[in-house]
Design an enzyme around this catalytic site. Structure first.
Site, PDB file in Angstrom:
ATOM      1  N   TRP A 295       0.853  -1.194   0.000  1.00  0.00           N
ATOM      2  CA  TRP A 295       0.000   0.000   0.000  1.00  0.00           C
ATOM      3  C   TRP A 295       0.888   1.243   0.000  1.00  0.00           C
ATOM      4  CZ3 TRP A 295       0.638   3.439   3.995  1.00  0.00           C
ATOM      5  CH2 TRP A 295       1.255   2.961   5.155  1.00  0.00           C
TER       6      TRP A 295
ATOM      7  N   GLU B 252       7.314   7.530  14.313  1.00  0.00           N
ATOM      8  CA  GLU B 252       7.561   6.936  12.986  1.00  0.00           C
ATOM      9  C   GLU B 252       8.509   7.820  12.165  1.00  0.00           C
ATOM     10  OE1 GLU B 252       6.646   4.086  11.766  1.00  0.00           O
ATOM     11  OE2 GLU B 252       5.047   3.400  13.101  1.00  0.00           O
TER      12      GLU B 252
ATOM     13  N   GLU C 142       8.761   1.075   6.370  1.00  0.00           N
ATOM     14  CA  GLU C 142       8.434   1.920   7.520  1.00  0.00           C
ATOM     15  C   GLU C 142       8.207   3.381   7.108  1.00  0.00           C
ATOM     16  OE1 GLU C 142       7.984   1.608  10.768  1.00  0.00           O
ATOM     17  OE2 GLU C 142       8.266  -0.543  10.930  1.00  0.00           O
TER      18      GLU C 142
ATOM     19  N   HIS D 109       4.802   4.865   6.905  1.00  0.00           N
ATOM     20  CA  HIS D 109       3.960   5.062   8.095  1.00  0.00           C
ATOM     21  C   HIS D 109       3.919   6.527   8.499  1.00  0.00           C
ATOM     22  CE1 HIS D 109       4.895   0.583   9.252  1.00  0.00           C
ATOM     23  NE2 HIS D 109       4.254   0.714   8.105  1.00  0.00           N
TER      24      HIS D 109
ATOM     25  N   GLU E 193       8.627  -3.797  17.509  1.00  0.00           N
ATOM     26  CA  GLU E 193       7.657  -3.993  16.427  1.00  0.00           C
ATOM     27  C   GLU E 193       6.322  -4.461  17.002  1.00  0.00           C
ATOM     28  OE1 GLU E 193       7.883  -3.009  13.456  1.00  0.00           O
ATOM     29  OE2 GLU E 193       9.983  -2.940  12.920  1.00  0.00           O
TER      30      GLU E 193
ATOM     31  N   THR F  16       4.571  -1.470  18.519  1.00  0.00           N
ATOM     32  CA  THR F  16       3.916  -0.603  17.529  1.00  0.00           C
ATOM     33  C   THR F  16       2.691  -1.282  16.934  1.00  0.00           C
ATOM     34  OG1 THR F  16       5.595  -1.338  15.982  1.00  0.00           O
ATOM     35  CG2 THR F  16       5.822   0.882  16.797  1.00  0.00           C
TER      36      THR F  16
ATOM     37  N   ASP G  71       1.594  -4.014   9.027  1.00  0.00           N
ATOM     38  CA  ASP G  71       3.024  -3.983   8.644  1.00  0.00           C
ATOM     39  C   ASP G  71       3.897  -4.294   9.853  1.00  0.00           C
ATOM     40  OD1 ASP G  71       2.567  -3.212   6.038  1.00  0.00           O
ATOM     41  OD2 ASP G  71       3.345  -1.168   6.254  1.00  0.00           O
ATOM     42  N   GLU G  72       3.561  -3.663  10.972  1.00  0.00           N
ATOM     43  CA  GLU G  72       4.392  -3.835  12.181  1.00  0.00           C
ATOM     44  C   GLU G  72       4.390  -5.301  12.609  1.00  0.00           C
ATOM     45  OE1 GLU G  72       5.900  -1.256  12.358  1.00  0.00           O
ATOM     46  OE2 GLU G  72       4.740   0.562  12.720  1.00  0.00           O
TER      47      GLU G  72
ATOM     48  N   HIS H  87       6.746  -7.187  10.483  1.00  0.00           N
ATOM     49  CA  HIS H  87       8.132  -6.899  10.889  1.00  0.00           C
ATOM     50  C   HIS H  87       8.480  -7.624  12.188  1.00  0.00           C
ATOM     51  CE1 HIS H  87       7.749  -2.819   8.584  1.00  0.00           C
ATOM     52  NE2 HIS H  87       7.931  -3.854   7.776  1.00  0.00           N
TER      53      HIS H  87
HETATM   54 FE   LIG Z   1       7.808  -1.286  12.468  1.00  0.00          FE
HETATM   55 FE   LIG Z   2       6.189   1.859  11.745  1.00  0.00          FE
END
Ligand SMILES: [Fe+2]
Ligand SMILES: [Fe+2]
Length: 399
Positions: free
Chosen positions: A94, A139, A177, A180, A230, A233, A262-263, A266
């Site tokens: 995205w 971020e 990242e 974000h 991670e 977050t 996403d976090e 990760h």
């Molecule tokens: Fe992250």
């Molecule tokens: Fe992030």
């Protein structure tokens, strides 16, 4: 990235040193400074429900024995096969523009979309924006995190475009990242709810200040830290998503939820690396986990400053705790989750030092919760107090 909140206010202090304030839980246990170690001058703070983690008593560097660099070299094939797949190809990722009014629309339509974005935030209180701004600023200090990871011995990007899987991971992770902060920043800009000038100044101060995670150029410590962060977050963006939905902004909820996912991806990658280290070097990895937990996981934005509030981080963390976006309980939950994820209670083949580390880590979460209950009790007795945040035009928010 997000951070830690639990505390022991008895030993908690807040040093005053311009904008580079941090706190320490360990000040009473410090040994006197010698000529090569810089200590910070402590200053007591009035307790709030949460606190930032301790400042390191000294800045230790390159603590991994040099021969262990070989472990990371030997794991390159494994990392290519098991870590890199956690990245998403760019064309499957995205991008911030997918969630934002399209500036290519005819002017009237674009302005309508902006107005709709603003209307959707009507049900969200100012304190929500304080937390969202704090998350966005965290971020946005991404250069600091990339530098931190590239400080780790054995896995750093030696050339800036190294083909080692560790370096490829770090660059692509950074690129993921980077979206974000971009998304949250543009959303906040269009919302009209926040003082962009103060936010921009905070970001500049923060990147200039750096961070002090206590990872000592040691990839064992570094990957324990990133695993924890991670997940932190993932939890906090998930909570800002939930609150946005409850407050009547489903688009913002989707944005925060998308960042959270996403976090999570990760977290899976970083915690897989630690899992592998526990397999190839159980004692080394177990001791590293204990070391990071003893220091407490430092919030990446713990040095934030807006030019006005020397306790900005503490105040932001207190609002995040009160809204339930990131709490001391979350900290203990993350620890328990990782203990389970890494099967630490059943870990075998440890030396005596490793076994001591295992015992410490596996018994820590209940201790954290007990400390927090006591701190909550003290905070309740003090009663609520309000603090002004420059990010929302100096409006007051109850801590
Ligand atoms: Fe992250
Ligand atoms: Fe992030």
């Amino acid at each position: 990235m997000q951070g830690s909140l639990f505390l022991d206010t008895k030993t908690l202090a807040w040093p005053s040193r311009g904008h580079t304030q941090t706190s320490s839980h360990h000040l009473r246990r410090l040994t006197p400074p010698n000529s090569t170690i810089k200590f910070r001058q402590p200053q007591p703070i009035s307790a709030v429900a949460t606190s930032p983690p301790p400042s390191l008593t000294r800045q230790k560097t390159h603590s991994m024995p040099p021969e262990k660099v070989e472990i990371f070299k030997s794991l390159e094939g494994w990392a290519s096969e098991h870590v890199l797949p956690f990245l998403k190809p760019v064309d499957q990722c995205w991008q911030p523009s997918a969630f934002l009014p399209d500036p290519a629309l005819p002017k009237g339509e674009f302005l309508d979309r902006v107005q709709e974005l603003r209307d959707r935030t009507n049900g969200l209180p100012d304190e929500y924006f304080v937390v969202l701004v704090g998350d966005m600023i965290t971020e946005d200090a991404l250069p600091t995190y990339q530098s931190m990871i590239n400080g780790l011995d054995g896995v750093r990007d030696e050339t800036g475009a190294s083909s080692s899987p560790w370096a490829r991971w770090t660059r692509a992770w950074t690129a993921e990242e980077n979206r974000h902060g971009d998304l949250l920043r543009t959303f906040l800009y269009l919302s009209g709810r926040v003082d962009m000038l103060m936010i921009e100044k905070t970001v500049q101060y923060l990147i200039g200040a750096g961070m002090e995670p206590g990872t000592e150029n040691n990839p064992y410590l570094g990957f324990v830290y990133t695993s924890f962060q991670e997940r932190a977050t993932f939890i906090s963006h998930g909570n800002t998503a939930r609150l946005a939905k409850d407050g009547g902004d489903p688009v913002l909820a989707r944005m925060c939820g998308t960042i959270a996912s996403d976090e999570r991806r990760h977290e899976m990658a970083y915690s897989k690396i630690v899992e592998k280290l526990l397999e190839v070097d159980p004692t080394g990895a177990m001791v590293a986990i204990a070391d990071m937990m003893r220091k407490k996981i430092t919030m990446p934005a713990h040095l934030m400053y807006d030019g006005e509030d020397p306790k900005l981080f503490e105040h932001f963390a207190a609002v995040a705790q009160r809204l339930g976006v990131y709490t001391a309980d979350d900290y203990a939950d993350i620890l328990e989750f990782l203990i389970g994820r890494w099967r630490l209670e059943k870990l075998e083949g440890l030396t005596a030092e490793g076994a001591r580390a295992q015992e410490f880590v596996c018994g820590l979460a209940p201790r954290i919760r007990r400390l927090q209950e006591r701190a909550d009790e003290r905070a309740r007795k003090m009663g609520p107090h309000a603090v002004k945040f420059s990010w929302i035009f100096n409006k007051e928010v109850v801590l």
